[in-house]
Design a protein around this motif. Structure first.
Motif, short mmCIF file in Angstrom:
data_model
loop_
_atom_site.label_atom_id
_atom_site.label_comp_id
_atom_site.label_asym_id
_atom_site.label_seq_id
_atom_site.Cartn_x
_atom_site.Cartn_y
_atom_site.Cartn_z
N LYS A 12 8.88 13.86 4.36
CA LYS A 12 7.91 13.58 3.30
C LYS A 12 8.52 12.55 2.34
CE LYS A 12 5.25 17.88 3.20
NZ LYS A 12 5.71 18.44 4.46
N VAL A 13 7.66 11.64 1.85
CA VAL A 13 8.13 10.54 1.01
C VAL A 13 7.29 10.49 -0.27
CG1 VAL A 13 8.54 8.05 0.85
CG2 VAL A 13 8.77 9.22 3.06
N VAL A 14 7.96 10.35 -1.42
CA VAL A 14 7.29 10.13 -2.70
C VAL A 14 7.55 8.69 -3.13
CG1 VAL A 14 6.99 10.84 -5.09
CG2 VAL A 14 7.58 12.55 -3.36
N ILE A 15 6.48 7.94 -3.39
CA ILE A 15 6.58 6.53 -3.79
C ILE A 15 6.11 6.41 -5.24
CG2 ILE A 15 5.84 4.18 -3.29
CD1 ILE A 15 5.19 5.17 -0.42
N PHE A 16 6.95 5.82 -6.09
CA PHE A 16 6.64 5.76 -7.52
C PHE A 16 6.18 4.36 -7.94
CE2 PHE A 16 9.37 9.50 -7.59
CZ PHE A 16 8.64 10.33 -8.43
N THR A 17 5.14 4.34 -8.76
CA THR A 17 4.67 3.12 -9.41
C THR A 17 4.65 3.35 -10.92
OG1 THR A 17 2.33 3.74 -9.36
CG2 THR A 17 3.21 2.60 -7.42
N ARG A 18 4.53 2.25 -11.67
CA ARG A 18 4.54 2.38 -13.13
C ARG A 18 3.16 2.69 -13.71
NH1 ARG A 18 8.47 -2.51 -15.28
NH2 ARG A 18 10.44 -1.63 -14.54
N THR A 19 2.10 2.34 -12.99
CA THR A 19 0.76 2.49 -13.56
C THR A 19 -0.14 3.30 -12.64
OG1 THR A 19 -0.15 0.48 -12.54
CG2 THR A 19 0.97 0.24 -14.67
N LYS A 20 -1.18 3.88 -13.25
CA LYS A 20 -2.16 4.66 -12.50
C LYS A 20 -2.93 3.76 -11.54
CE LYS A 20 -3.80 6.11 -16.45
NZ LYS A 20 -4.63 6.78 -17.49
N TYR A 21 -3.29 2.58 -12.01
CA TYR A 21 -4.06 1.67 -11.16
C TYR A 21 -3.26 1.28 -9.92
CZ TYR A 21 -6.21 -2.58 -9.42
OH TYR A 21 -6.76 -3.53 -8.60
N LYS A 22 -1.98 0.97 -10.11
CA LYS A 22 -1.18 0.54 -8.97
C LYS A 22 -0.96 1.70 -7.99
CE LYS A 22 1.98 -2.51 -9.78
NZ LYS A 22 3.24 -3.18 -10.18
N ALA A 23 -0.82 2.92 -8.50
CA ALA A 23 -0.68 4.07 -7.61
C ALA A 23 -1.91 4.23 -6.73
CB ALA A 23 -0.43 5.34 -8.42
N LYS A 24 -3.07 4.11 -7.35
CA LYS A 24 -4.34 4.22 -6.61
C LYS A 24 -4.48 3.10 -5.59
CE LYS A 24 -9.36 4.33 -7.41
NZ LYS A 24 -10.42 4.29 -8.46
N GLN A 25 -4.17 1.86 -6.01
CA GLN A 25 -4.32 0.71 -5.13
C GLN A 25 -3.33 0.77 -3.96
OE1 GLN A 25 -6.66 -1.85 -5.39
NE2 GLN A 25 -5.88 -2.37 -3.35
N LEU A 26 -2.08 1.14 -4.26
CA LEU A 26 -1.07 1.18 -3.20
C LEU A 26 -1.39 2.27 -2.18
CD1 LEU A 26 1.57 0.03 -2.14
CD2 LEU A 26 2.80 1.66 -3.59
N ALA A 27 -1.87 3.42 -2.65
CA ALA A 27 -2.26 4.48 -1.73
C ALA A 27 -3.40 4.02 -0.82
CB ALA A 27 -2.67 5.73 -2.51
N ARG A 28 -4.32 3.27 -1.40
CA ARG A 28 -5.45 2.76 -0.62
C ARG A 28 -4.96 1.77 0.43
NH1 ARG A 28 -9.33 0.22 -4.49
NH2 ARG A 28 -9.74 2.41 -5.03
N ASP A 29 -4.02 0.89 0.05
CA ASP A 29 -3.48 -0.09 1.00
C ASP A 29 -2.70 0.59 2.12
OD1 ASP A 29 -4.57 -2.08 -0.54
OD2 ASP A 29 -2.71 -2.59 -1.58
N LEU A 30 -1.93 1.61 1.80
CA LEU A 30 -1.17 2.33 2.82
C LEU A 30 -2.09 3.09 3.76
CD1 LEU A 30 1.77 3.69 0.63
CD2 LEU A 30 1.94 1.98 2.44
N SER A 31 -3.19 3.60 3.23
CA SER A 31 -4.16 4.29 4.06
C SER A 31 -4.78 3.33 5.07
CB SER A 31 -5.25 4.92 3.19
OG SER A 31 -6.22 5.59 3.98
N LYS A 32 -5.01 2.09 4.66
CA LYS A 32 -5.57 1.09 5.58
C LYS A 32 -4.59 0.76 6.70
CE LYS A 32 -8.50 -1.18 2.11
NZ LYS A 32 -8.72 -2.42 1.32
N GLU A 33 -3.29 1.03 6.45
CA GLU A 33 -2.28 0.81 7.48
C GLU A 33 -2.06 2.06 8.34
OE1 GLU A 33 -0.83 -2.03 8.15
OE2 GLU A 33 -1.79 -3.13 6.50
N ASP A 34 -2.99 3.01 8.23
CA ASP A 34 -2.98 4.24 9.04
C ASP A 34 -1.89 5.23 8.68
OD1 ASP A 34 -5.22 3.53 10.57
OD2 ASP A 34 -4.00 2.31 11.91
N TYR A 35 -1.41 5.18 7.42
CA TYR A 35 -0.50 6.22 6.96
C TYR A 35 -1.30 7.37 6.36
CZ TYR A 35 3.56 3.19 7.53
OH TYR A 35 4.55 2.40 8.06
N LYS A 36 -0.77 8.58 6.50
CA LYS A 36 -1.38 9.75 5.88
C LYS A 36 -0.86 9.83 4.45
CE LYS A 36 0.02 12.74 8.98
NZ LYS A 36 0.18 14.03 9.69
#
Length: 452
Positions: free
Chosen positions: A241-265
Motif C-alpha cells: 500500500k502506498v500513501v502519496i502526499f500533496t500540498r493542496t486538496k485540488y492537487k490531491a483530487k486531480q492526481l488521484a484522477r490522473d492515476l485512475s486513468k492509468e489503471d491504478y486502484k
C-alpha cells in the motif's frame, strides 16, 4: 516483558490478548505503569510506536474499576480519521470491560451524538471543535472528568486548535490526570505542557524524528515532470500500500484522477470530501480495494494502516514537522518502510533544512531510463552560482532558458526555469541510480482490452 507481567486486571488483559498482543512496545512498557500510578505523562514519540494503546489500556482499567455513568475520560485528537481510528482501537480493547464509548467529531449530524451523550457515556474520543459545540449546547458536561488525553498535540497546534483545547481544559477539574502525546515539540506545545501537566513522567523514544524502520530517498525532478516521474517510480518499484502526499486538496483530487486513468486502484483523502466519502476512502484503502491513497497533510493524520510500505512526497512538505508526520505513515509497528520524495530546485532549501533539523541522510537517486529533458539530476546539489556582476567587470551571464512541457493529464502548462545546461560536478553527494527492493511484488498496470 509480556503484557501479563504488567499490573493489568483481567477484563483489560483479556481484551489485549484477544487482539494477539503478547509483548508491549517500548512506549507501552514505560507509560502504562506510570499512568496506573496516577502520574501525569508527557509522551514524545514518533507515530507508529503504539502510543494509542499506551493511554487507552490504563484509562479503560481505571474507568472499569470505578464507573459512575458520567464522562470520566476524554481523548482529544486533531482529525476525524484519527478519532475514528482511536475509537475503533478503544472498542476492541473494551470487549470485556463493557464501557460506553463514543466518538464525537464534525462533518456528521449532531443529533445522534446528542442522543448518545444523554444516555450516559464513560469515555469520549473527539475533535476539539465538535466537543466545544456540545459543551456550548449543554449536551456535554465534563466537570467530573478524571482523565484527559491530548493525542498528536503538535498537529492540533498546527491546525489552530490550541484556543479550543484551552477552553475545554478550563472546564475540567484541576484534580484530573492529564496525558499529552506529541511527535514533535514546537514552542506552543512546550508552553502547554508547563501549564497543564503536574510533575509529569516524560517518556521520549528516539530524537523526535521519523522511525528508524523508515528508509529515505529523494528524486530530483523539474516541476513539469513530477507526474511522469511518479508514474515511472510506481511502475518500476514493487510496493504494497502506498500513501502519496500533496500540498493542496485540488492537487490531491486531480492526481488521484490522473492515476485512475492509468489503471491504478486509487482514492483520495482531502478536506473537500464529505465524512461518508472520507470514511469510504479509508475503509477501501485499509481493506485492499485501493492500493494508492493520495492525501493532504491535514487529512492524513488518521491513517493508521500497518501495511503501508511506501510514502511518496509528490510535493515536498513545507515544514520539518509535516515531513515527520508524513513518513510516519509507513514503518509502523516495527515493520520496514520507505519514504520517497520528489524534489524540485524550488524545494532545495526546504530539503536541506529538513535533513539538518532531523539529522538524517536522504540520498539522491535517479533513473537511467527516464527522460529528464534538459534537467540534469546529478547537479541538483551543486552550489548556486550568483548572477551579479563580479569585481573584475564580468557581465551577468544570460538567464537560463525556459521551456514548456504539457503534462499528460492536465490542461495547463507549467513554466520550468532555472536549469543550467552545464554545472560543475562538485556536488557533495553522489547521485545513485535507483534500484527497487525485492521485498514486494512489482505492481503491473493491467493492459487495456483492445476494442474490436
Amino acid at each position: 516483558m509480556k503484557f501479563n507481567k504488567l499490573p493489568l486486571e483481567e477484563p483489560v488483559l483479556k481484551g489485549v490478548q484477544d487482539l494477539g498482543f503478547l509483548y508491549p512496545t517500548p512506549i507501552q512498557e514505560q507509560a502504562i505503569p506510570s499512568v496506573l500510578n496516577h502520574r501525569d505523562l508527557l509522551g514524545l514519540a514518533e507515530t507508529g510506536t503504539g502510543k494509542t494503546a499506551a493511554f487507552l489500556i490504563p484509562i479503560l482499567q481505571f474507568i472499569t474499576n470505578s464507573p459512575n455513568n458520567k464522562v470520566s475520560g476524554l481523548v482529544l485528537v486533531p482529525t476525524r480519521e484519527l478519532a475514528q481510528q482511536v475509537y475503533q482501537d478503544a472498542q476492541a480493547l473494551n470487549k470485556y470491560c463493557g464501557l460506553k464509548i463514543v466518538s464525537i467529531y464534525g462533518g456528521v449530524g449532531k443529533f445522534p451524538q446528542t442522543k448518545q451523550l444523554k444516555s450516559g457515556v464513560d469515555l469520549i474520543i473527539g475533535c476539539p471543535g465538535r466537543i466545544l459545540d456540545h459543551m456550548r449546547d449543554k449536551t456535554l458536561q465534563i466537570k467530573d472528568l478524571k482523565y484527559l488525553v491530548l493525542d498528536e498535540a503538535d498537529t492540533m497546534c498546527d491546525m489552530g486548535f490550541l484556543p479550543d483545547v484551552n477552553k475545554i481544559i478550563s472546564e475540567t477539574p484541576t484534580s484530573k490526570q492529564t496525558l499529552l502525546f506529541s511527535a514533535t515539540m514546537p514552542e506552543p506545545i512546550r508552553k502547554l505542557t508547563k501549564n497543564i501537566l503536574k510533575d509529569p513522567v516524560t517518556i521520549q523514544l528516539g530524537n523526535l524524528t521519523s522511525a528508524a524502520t523508515v528508509a529515505h530517498t529523494a528524486f530530483p525532478v523539474p516541476s513539469g515532470l513530477k507526474k511522469d516521474l511518479l508514474l515511472h517510480l510506481l511502475d518500476k518499484t514493487p510496493t504494497g500500500k502506498v500513501v502519496i502526499f500533496t500540498r493542496t486538496k485540488y492537487k490531491a483530487k486531480q492526481l488521484a484522477r490522473d492515476l485512475s486513468k492509468e489503471d491504478y486502484k486509487v482514492t483520495s483523502l482531502q478536506g473537500n470530501l464529505s465524512q461518508s466519502q472520507r470514511t469510504n476512502a479509508m475503509n477501501g484503502f485499509r481493506k485492499g480495494k485501493y492500493d494508492l491513497l493520495v492525501a493532504t497533510d491535514i487529512a492524513a493524520h488518521g491513517i493508521d494502516v500497518s501495511e503501508v510500505t511506501h510514502v511518496i512526497n509528490f510535493d515536498f512538505p513545507g515544514t520539518t514537522d509535516d515531513y515527520t508526520h508524513r513518513v510516519g505513515r509507513t514503518g509502523r509497528a516495527k515493520q520496514s518502510g520507505q519514504a520517497f520524495s520528489l524534489i524540485t530546485p524550488e524545494d532545495k532549501q526546504l530539503f536541506n533544512q529538513t535533513k539538518k533539523k532531523l539529522d538524517i541522510e536522504i540520498p539522491l537517486e535517479s533513473f537511467k531510463d527516464f527522460d529528464y529533458g534538459i534537467f540534469n539530476p546529478s547537479t541538483f546539489n551543486d552550489p548556486i552560482k550568483r548572477n551579479s556582476q563580479t569585481q573584475s567587470g564580468e557581465t551577468k551571464p544570460k538567464k537560463p532558458p525556459h521551456f514548456y512541457r504539457k503534462s499528460a493529464g492536465n490542461k495547463y502548462r507549467k513554466d520550468v526555469n532555472g536549469y543550467r545546461r552545464s554545472r560543475s560536478s562538485s556536488s557533495g553527494e553522489k547521485m545513485k541510480t535507483h534500484t527497487s527492493s525485492n521485498n514486494y511484488k512489482r505492481r503491473v498496470r493491467p493492459k487495456s482490452k483492445s476494442k474490436v
